[in-house]
Design a protein around this motif. Structure first.
Motif, PDB file in Angstrom:
ATOM      1  N   ASP A  52       0.787 -13.775 -28.150  1.00 36.49           N
ATOM      2  CA  ASP A  52       1.797 -12.719 -28.052  1.00 36.49           C
ATOM      3  C   ASP A  52       1.679 -11.754 -28.955  1.00 36.49           C
ATOM      4  O   ASP A  52       1.910 -11.950 -30.234  1.00 36.49           O
ATOM      5  CB  ASP A  52       3.300 -13.146 -27.772  1.00 36.49           C
ATOM      6  N   LYS A  53       1.067 -10.491 -28.767  1.00 37.51           N
ATOM      7  CA  LYS A  53       0.692  -9.599 -30.004  1.00 37.51           C
ATOM      8  C   LYS A  53       1.860  -9.183 -30.472  1.00 37.51           C
ATOM      9  O   LYS A  53       2.138  -9.034 -31.981  1.00 37.51           O
ATOM     10  CB  LYS A  53      -0.093  -8.596 -29.370  1.00 37.51           C
ATOM     11  N   VAL A  54       3.029  -8.934 -29.712  1.00 40.10           N
ATOM     12  CA  VAL A  54       4.346  -8.409 -30.264  1.00 40.10           C
ATOM     13  C   VAL A  54       4.939  -9.422 -31.325  1.00 40.10           C
ATOM     14  O   VAL A  54       5.238  -9.006 -32.436  1.00 40.10           O
ATOM     15  CB  VAL A  54       5.431  -8.274 -29.164  1.00 40.10           C
ATOM     16  N   LEU A  55       4.936 -10.641 -30.908  1.00 38.68           N
ATOM     17  CA  LEU A  55       5.488 -11.765 -31.759  1.00 38.68           C
ATOM     18  C   LEU A  55       4.565 -11.936 -33.276  1.00 38.68           C
ATOM     19  O   LEU A  55       4.939 -12.247 -34.221  1.00 38.68           O
ATOM     20  CB  LEU A  55       5.563 -12.824 -31.008  1.00 38.68           C
ATOM     21  N   LEU A  56       3.366 -11.879 -33.042  1.00 43.88           N
ATOM     22  CA  LEU A  56       2.314 -12.113 -34.008  1.00 43.88           C
ATOM     23  C   LEU A  56       2.564 -11.067 -34.920  1.00 43.88           C
ATOM     24  O   LEU A  56       2.520 -11.220 -36.236  1.00 43.88           O
ATOM     25  CB  LEU A  56       0.912 -12.007 -33.506  1.00 43.88           C
ATOM     26  N   GLU A 103      10.986 -18.936 -31.716  1.00 44.57           N
ATOM     27  CA  GLU A 103      10.123 -18.206 -30.920  1.00 44.57           C
ATOM     28  C   GLU A 103       9.159 -17.399 -31.702  1.00 44.57           C
ATOM     29  O   GLU A 103       8.051 -17.434 -31.140  1.00 44.57           O
ATOM     30  CB  GLU A 103      11.072 -17.389 -30.159  1.00 44.57           C
ATOM     31  N   VAL A 104       9.493 -16.723 -32.708  1.00 47.05           N
ATOM     32  CA  VAL A 104       8.636 -16.030 -33.272  1.00 47.05           C
ATOM     33  C   VAL A 104       7.562 -16.877 -33.938  1.00 47.05           C
ATOM     34  O   VAL A 104       6.280 -16.495 -34.175  1.00 47.05           O
ATOM     35  CB  VAL A 104       9.392 -15.084 -34.557  1.00 47.05           C
ATOM     36  N   PHE A 105       7.782 -17.869 -34.424  1.00 49.32           N
ATOM     37  CA  PHE A 105       6.880 -18.764 -35.286  1.00 49.32           C
ATOM     38  C   PHE A 105       6.454 -20.037 -34.526  1.00 49.32           C
ATOM     39  O   PHE A 105       5.765 -21.041 -34.920  1.00 49.32           O
ATOM     40  CB  PHE A 105       7.281 -19.257 -36.624  1.00 49.32           C
ATOM     41  N   GLY A 106       6.688 -20.339 -33.043  1.00 49.52           N
ATOM     42  CA  GLY A 106       6.401 -21.212 -32.272  1.00 49.52           C
ATOM     43  C   GLY A 106       4.893 -20.796 -31.775  1.00 49.52           C
ATOM     44  O   GLY A 106       4.314 -19.916 -31.951  1.00 49.52           O
ATOM     45  N   GLU A 107       4.479 -21.978 -31.129  1.00 48.94           N
ATOM     46  CA  GLU A 107       2.944 -22.138 -30.693  1.00 48.94           C
ATOM     47  C   GLU A 107       2.853 -20.997 -29.531  1.00 48.94           C
ATOM     48  O   GLU A 107       1.661 -20.298 -29.451  1.00 48.94           O
ATOM     49  CB  GLU A 107       2.543 -23.293 -29.983  1.00 48.94           C
ATOM     50  N   GLN A 108       3.943 -20.730 -28.759  1.00 48.47           N
ATOM     51  CA  GLN A 108       3.872 -19.584 -27.672  1.00 48.47           C
ATOM     52  C   GLN A 108       3.524 -18.330 -28.171  1.00 48.47           C
ATOM     53  O   GLN A 108       3.002 -17.516 -27.547  1.00 48.47           O
ATOM     54  CB  GLN A 108       5.004 -19.931 -26.698  1.00 48.47           C
TER      55      GLN A 108
END
Length: 368
Positions: free
Chosen positions: A111-115, A102-107
């Protein structure tokens, strides 16, 4: 590979403190008995030891977590400079894999939080399988330890609660009993590895040492030992660690996506204390040959890092020390261990509580 495995098993077992109550430690009888037990343990383990992926060997600098013993593969070093961490059995293993994907996926690209989270956790490359054993999977993660000559490693488990919301009463009781002071300080040390330039050797402090610490001794006997190199407290390193912890805290105070349980922080700095322009406070190394006494005992994960300089301005000032942030290049701090991560829309108070206390305690150590 087999010789390295035997060495790891011997070190792990000998460091655990097991001995016959009537046999004097260090005696010829004790050593002979230990070697016999270790040899039997090794031969038994090798019978069921899965085949390692090509180009890998057991991780030398592991201080906690999955060990390469008892017929089980632990964390591995790959010759390409990455770490292979074994995927645990479901649901823990699948939870961690899905977290990384999820963290390193394309979606995550929008997403600023995940980036931002990408910069606080090990870089995830892929899932790989062991040869001839498709059910044995590994997460391929970045390893920045390879650029450190003598890495000092610290594993800190975060939170007052190290059990997830679905834990049984037995699990809650067991986790709480492991380190009661965690209820008040919100963290605990799982293991650490230090290096002495004078002797040229590493020293490991395993989970048994860590469990005997209390709220005061964890600061001065725990962190004090880890951040000291041949008796000299490395305050520049502590300062750099505090700054990185504050960046992680800043992310936690903003995000409402995840809650982390039984997760850890990995702290690493290079015990090679040769002076450099970026680290004027480091003392010069003492005499002695580089004899590495590597170890693999306790409970951590891969030794991994990424740069997080974009999360906070390099021109900002540490409000508590009123000094410019450290630019020490040999200090790494990252979040690890994600087998108990849950999607929740509330603030992760459990982790934040521990982070704040950890930062305050390191400030106390700095002032000592």
């Amino acid at each position: 590979m087999i010789l390295q495995y035997i060495k790891n098993v011997y070190i792990t077992f000998s460091d655990s403190g097991h001995q016959h109550p009537r046999v004097k430690t260090g005696s010829a009888l004790a050593k002979a008995g230990l070697k016999k037990i270790v040899l039997k343990k090794v031969m038994s383990s090798l019978k069921s030891m899965p085949t390692l992926p090509p180009g890998t060997k057991p991780l030398d600098n592991q201080v906690a977590g999955h060990q390469n013993t008892d017929g089980k593969i632990g964390c591995l070093q790959h010759e390409d400079g990455t770490i292979l961490k074994p995927v645990q059995v479901p649901p823990k293993g699948q939870t961690e894999v899905e977290f990384y994907e999820e963290v390193f996926g394309e979606q995550a690209s929008t997403d600023k939080v995940l980036l931002q989270l990408r910069e606080l956790v090990p870089k995830f490359h892929a899932i790989v399988h062991a040869p001839k054993e498709p059910n044995v999977r590994f997460m391929k993660l970045e390893n920045l330890l390879e650029d450190m000559k003598h890495p000092c490693v610290l594993d800190i488990k975060m939170g007052r609660k190290t059990y997830d919301p679905f834990a049984s009463k037995e699990k809650i009781a067991m986790e709480t009993a492991k380190f009661p002071p965690a209820k008040n300080i919100g963290y605990q040390i799982s293991g650490m590895l230090t290096y002495s330039p004078k002797s040229g050797k590493f020293q490991k402090f395993d989970k048994y040492f860590c469990k005997n610490l209390d709220e005061e001794s964890i600061v001065y006997q725990g962190f004090g030992k880890f951040f000291s190199v041949d008796g000299v407290l490395q305050k520049e390193v502590i300062k750099a660690v505090i700054e990185r912890l504050q960046r992680i805290l800043e992310w936690f105070l903003k995000q409402r996506t995840f809650n982390f349980f039984a997760s850890s922080l990995l702290v690493v700095f290079d015990g090679d204390i040769s002076p450099s322009p970026q680290s004027p406070a480091w003392s010069s190394p003492g005499p002695g040959e580089d004899v590495v006494d590597s170890c693999c005992n306790g409970e951590t994960d891969s030794i991994i890092e990424n740069d997080v300089s974009d999360l906070i301005s390099c021109n900002s000032v540490d409000s508590k020390t009123n000094r410019a942030p450290s630019t020490h290049p040999k200090v790494q701090v990252r979040m690890i261990d994600f087998a108990h991560v849950f999607h929740m829309e509330n603030e992760d108070e459990n982790y934040i509580f521990g982070l704040k206390h950890l930062i305050d305690d390191l400030h106390r150590l700095m002032k000592s």
